[in-house]
Design a protein around this motif. Structure first.
Motif, PDB file in Angstrom:
ATOM      1  N   GLY A  86      -7.433  -7.281   3.884  1.00  0.00           N
ATOM      2  CA  GLY A  86      -8.399  -6.273   3.464  1.00  0.00           C
ATOM      3  C   GLY A  86      -8.497  -6.174   1.945  1.00  0.00           C
ATOM      4  N   LEU A  87      -7.352  -6.253   1.272  1.00  0.00           N
ATOM      5  CA  LEU A  87      -7.339  -6.198  -0.193  1.00  0.00           C
ATOM      6  C   LEU A  87      -8.008  -7.435  -0.803  1.00  0.00           C
ATOM      7  CD1 LEU A  87      -3.677  -4.924  -0.717  1.00  0.00           C
ATOM      8  CD2 LEU A  87      -5.788  -3.589  -0.973  1.00  0.00           C
ATOM      9  N   VAL A  88      -7.729  -8.607  -0.237  1.00  0.00           N
ATOM     10  CA  VAL A  88      -8.321  -9.855  -0.732  1.00  0.00           C
ATOM     11  C   VAL A  88      -9.833  -9.831  -0.546  1.00  0.00           C
ATOM     12  CG1 VAL A  88      -8.473 -12.355  -0.347  1.00  0.00           C
ATOM     13  CG2 VAL A  88      -6.235 -11.238  -0.372  1.00  0.00           C
ATOM     14  N   GLN A  89     -10.283  -9.394   0.618  1.00  0.00           N
ATOM     15  CA  GLN A  89     -11.728  -9.353   0.884  1.00  0.00           C
ATOM     16  C   GLN A  89     -12.429  -8.370  -0.034  1.00  0.00           C
ATOM     17  OE1 GLN A  89     -11.416  -8.665   5.118  1.00  0.00           O
ATOM     18  NE2 GLN A  89     -11.850 -10.820   5.569  1.00  0.00           N
ATOM     19  N   LYS A  90     -11.804  -7.223  -0.285  1.00  0.00           N
ATOM     20  CA  LYS A  90     -12.398  -6.244  -1.186  1.00  0.00           C
ATOM     21  C   LYS A  90     -12.483  -6.808  -2.600  1.00  0.00           C
ATOM     22  CE  LYS A  90     -12.252  -1.488  -2.815  1.00  0.00           C
ATOM     23  NZ  LYS A  90     -13.382  -1.780  -3.643  1.00  0.00           N
ATOM     24  N   LYS A  91     -11.425  -7.461  -3.049  1.00  0.00           N
ATOM     25  CA  LYS A  91     -11.425  -8.066  -4.383  1.00  0.00           C
ATOM     26  C   LYS A  91     -12.516  -9.128  -4.496  1.00  0.00           C
ATOM     27  CE  LYS A  91      -8.536 -10.656  -7.575  1.00  0.00           C
ATOM     28  NZ  LYS A  91      -7.321 -11.430  -7.740  1.00  0.00           N
ATOM     29  N   LYS A  92     -12.673  -9.918  -3.451  1.00  0.00           N
ATOM     30  CA  LYS A  92     -13.692 -10.975  -3.447  1.00  0.00           C
ATOM     31  C   LYS A  92     -15.097 -10.356  -3.508  1.00  0.00           C
ATOM     32  CE  LYS A  92     -14.245 -15.518  -1.424  1.00  0.00           C
ATOM     33  NZ  LYS A  92     -14.304 -16.219  -2.667  1.00  0.00           N
ATOM     34  N   GLU A  93     -15.300  -9.291  -2.729  1.00  0.00           N
ATOM     35  CA  GLU A  93     -16.594  -8.597  -2.742  1.00  0.00           C
ATOM     36  C   GLU A  93     -16.869  -8.001  -4.128  1.00  0.00           C
ATOM     37  OE1 GLU A  93     -16.336  -5.722   0.392  1.00  0.00           O
ATOM     38  OE2 GLU A  93     -16.282  -7.264   1.950  1.00  0.00           O
TER      39      GLU A  93
ATOM     40  N   ASP B  70      -7.454 -16.250   3.874  1.00  0.00           N
ATOM     41  CA  ASP B  70      -6.287 -16.348   4.732  1.00  0.00           C
ATOM     42  C   ASP B  70      -5.046 -16.773   3.963  1.00  0.00           C
ATOM     43  OD1 ASP B  70      -6.030 -15.890   7.754  1.00  0.00           O
ATOM     44  OD2 ASP B  70      -4.663 -17.570   7.350  1.00  0.00           O
ATOM     45  N   ILE B  71      -5.174 -17.724   3.059  1.00  0.00           N
ATOM     46  CA  ILE B  71      -4.004 -18.199   2.310  1.00  0.00           C
ATOM     47  C   ILE B  71      -3.489 -17.107   1.379  1.00  0.00           C
ATOM     48  CG2 ILE B  71      -5.261 -19.312   0.417  1.00  0.00           C
ATOM     49  CD1 ILE B  71      -2.087 -20.696   1.935  1.00  0.00           C
ATOM     50  N   LYS B  72      -4.388 -16.358   0.775  1.00  0.00           N
ATOM     51  CA  LYS B  72      -3.965 -15.284  -0.132  1.00  0.00           C
ATOM     52  C   LYS B  72      -3.204 -14.204   0.647  1.00  0.00           C
ATOM     53  CE  LYS B  72      -5.543 -14.773  -3.983  1.00  0.00           C
ATOM     54  NZ  LYS B  72      -5.036 -15.071  -5.315  1.00  0.00           N
ATOM     55  N   SER B  73      -3.723 -13.797   1.786  1.00  0.00           N
ATOM     56  CA  SER B  73      -3.053 -12.754   2.566  1.00  0.00           C
ATOM     57  C   SER B  73      -1.776 -13.288   3.198  1.00  0.00           C
ATOM     58  CB  SER B  73      -3.996 -12.161   3.611  1.00  0.00           C
ATOM     59  OG  SER B  73      -4.474 -13.155   4.482  1.00  0.00           O
ATOM     60  N   HIS B  74      -1.783 -14.539   3.639  1.00  0.00           N
ATOM     61  CA  HIS B  74      -0.597 -15.171   4.231  1.00  0.00           C
ATOM     62  C   HIS B  74       0.539 -15.206   3.213  1.00  0.00           C
ATOM     63  CE1 HIS B  74       1.769 -18.294   6.390  1.00  0.00           C
ATOM     64  NE2 HIS B  74       1.970 -18.760   5.162  1.00  0.00           N
ATOM     65  N   SER B  75       0.258 -15.694   2.022  1.00  0.00           N
ATOM     66  CA  SER B  75       1.297 -15.829   0.995  1.00  0.00           C
ATOM     67  C   SER B  75       1.903 -14.482   0.618  1.00  0.00           C
ATOM     68  CB  SER B  75       0.726 -16.511  -0.256  1.00  0.00           C
ATOM     69  OG  SER B  75       0.339 -17.818   0.025  1.00  0.00           O
ATOM     70  N   ALA B  76       1.048 -13.492   0.424  1.00  0.00           N
ATOM     71  CA  ALA B  76       1.551 -12.166   0.055  1.00  0.00           C
ATOM     72  C   ALA B  76       2.435 -11.589   1.158  1.00  0.00           C
ATOM     73  CB  ALA B  76       0.387 -11.223  -0.246  1.00  0.00           C
ATOM     74  N   ALA B  77       1.973 -11.686   2.398  1.00  0.00           N
ATOM     75  CA  ALA B  77       2.754 -11.153   3.522  1.00  0.00           C
ATOM     76  C   ALA B  77       4.052 -11.927   3.698  1.00  0.00           C
ATOM     77  CB  ALA B  77       1.925 -11.199   4.809  1.00  0.00           C
TER      78      ALA B  77
ATOM     79  N   ASP C 289       1.267  -7.384  10.377  1.00  0.00           N
ATOM     80  CA  ASP C 289       0.742  -6.112   9.874  1.00  0.00           C
ATOM     81  C   ASP C 289       0.466  -6.195   8.373  1.00  0.00           C
ATOM     82  OD1 ASP C 289       0.983  -5.081  12.438  1.00  0.00           O
ATOM     83  OD2 ASP C 289       2.814  -3.936  11.998  1.00  0.00           O
ATOM     84  N   ARG C 290       1.427  -6.761   7.653  1.00  0.00           N
ATOM     85  CA  ARG C 290       1.269  -6.885   6.199  1.00  0.00           C
ATOM     86  C   ARG C 290       0.112  -7.824   5.870  1.00  0.00           C
ATOM     87  NH1 ARG C 290       3.627  -4.568   1.592  1.00  0.00           N
ATOM     88  NH2 ARG C 290       2.652  -5.661  -0.126  1.00  0.00           N
ATOM     89  N   LYS C 291      -0.014  -8.910   6.628  1.00  0.00           N
ATOM     90  CA  LYS C 291      -1.084  -9.869   6.384  1.00  0.00           C
ATOM     91  C   LYS C 291      -2.447  -9.206   6.577  1.00  0.00           C
ATOM     92  CE  LYS C 291      -3.039 -14.235   7.651  1.00  0.00           C
ATOM     93  NZ  LYS C 291      -3.345 -15.092   8.743  1.00  0.00           N
ATOM     94  N   GLU C 292      -2.573  -8.390   7.604  1.00  0.00           N
ATOM     95  CA  GLU C 292      -3.838  -7.688   7.850  1.00  0.00           C
ATOM     96  C   GLU C 292      -4.180  -6.767   6.685  1.00  0.00           C
ATOM     97  OE1 GLU C 292      -5.721  -4.660  11.152  1.00  0.00           O
ATOM     98  OE2 GLU C 292      -4.178  -6.064  11.778  1.00  0.00           O
ATOM     99  N   LYS C 293      -3.185  -6.062   6.185  1.00  0.00           N
ATOM    100  CA  LYS C 293      -3.384  -5.165   5.042  1.00  0.00           C
ATOM    101  C   LYS C 293      -3.796  -5.980   3.804  1.00  0.00           C
ATOM    102  CE  LYS C 293      -0.899  -1.909   2.111  1.00  0.00           C
ATOM    103  NZ  LYS C 293       0.394  -1.283   1.834  1.00  0.00           N
ATOM    104  N   GLU C 294      -3.095  -7.072   3.555  1.00  0.00           N
ATOM    105  CA  GLU C 294      -3.395  -7.929   2.410  1.00  0.00           C
ATOM    106  C   GLU C 294      -4.783  -8.546   2.531  1.00  0.00           C
ATOM    107  OE1 GLU C 294      -1.691  -8.301  -0.367  1.00  0.00           O
ATOM    108  OE2 GLU C 294       0.069  -7.178   0.266  1.00  0.00           O
TER     109      GLU C 294
END
Length: 158
Positions: free
Chosen positions: A146-153, A42-49, A139-144
């Motif tokens: 997905g990217l963070v979760q994929k990177k973590k996986e 959440d923090i990673k996507s929040h900050s980017a958005a 919207d941007r946070k949701e997109k980010e």
């Protein structure tokens, strides 16, 4: 649809809650790991958005550049700590010490943002645009996310 300010504050409240949950855990427990993973994503996507949809607008205005740059610099510093913690052994005493630094710094950042930055930002992002900015942020946070979760996986597979 929440305003940009309400959307950011809602995230901050969630982050404060997760930080408290993590602080009240011990070792590499399932509770710590679950709360940390939720916070991390959440923090990673929040900050980017926030940087893309909020601070970029503030940086476009001369008077807001210093405050926006300061907040973005804090994001970068905290991101380094978050990544460091993500790689550390959660049961080590060093992890908890470093986490306490992150918690303190991030709580300060949220307070500063909600008080000083929002006051300045309301002169740039007028009330008529609050909801549109809020939606773009979400919207941007949701997109980010997905990217963070994929990177973590992908990292877990390595």
């Amino acid at each position: 649809m929440p305003s940009i300010y309400d959307a950011i504050i809602a995230d901050h409240e969630k982050h404060r809650d997760l930080l408290d949950k993590i602080a009240n855990t011990e070792g590499d427990s399932p509770d710590r790991r679950k709360a940390w993973n939720a916070f991390y994503c959440d923090i990673k996507s929040h900050s980017a958005a926030e940087e893309e949809e909020f601070y970029s607008k503030l940086m476009a205005e001369t008077w807001g550049q210093d405050a926006a740059r300061h907040s973005v610099a804090e994001h970068h510093e905290m991101d380094e700590i978050v990544e460091e913690l993500n790689e550390m052994d959660m049961s080590s005493p060093g992890w908890l010490t470093r986490f306490k630094t992150l918690k303190h710094d991030y709580e300060h950042h949220m307070e500063e943002e909600e008080d000083e930055v929002f006051t300045r930002a309301k002169k740039v992002v007028g009330e008529e645009d609050n909801d549109a900015y809020g939606q773009r942020f979400l919207d941007r946070k949701e997109k980010e996310l997905g990217l963070v979760q994929k990177k973590k996986e992908d990292h877990l597979e390595d």
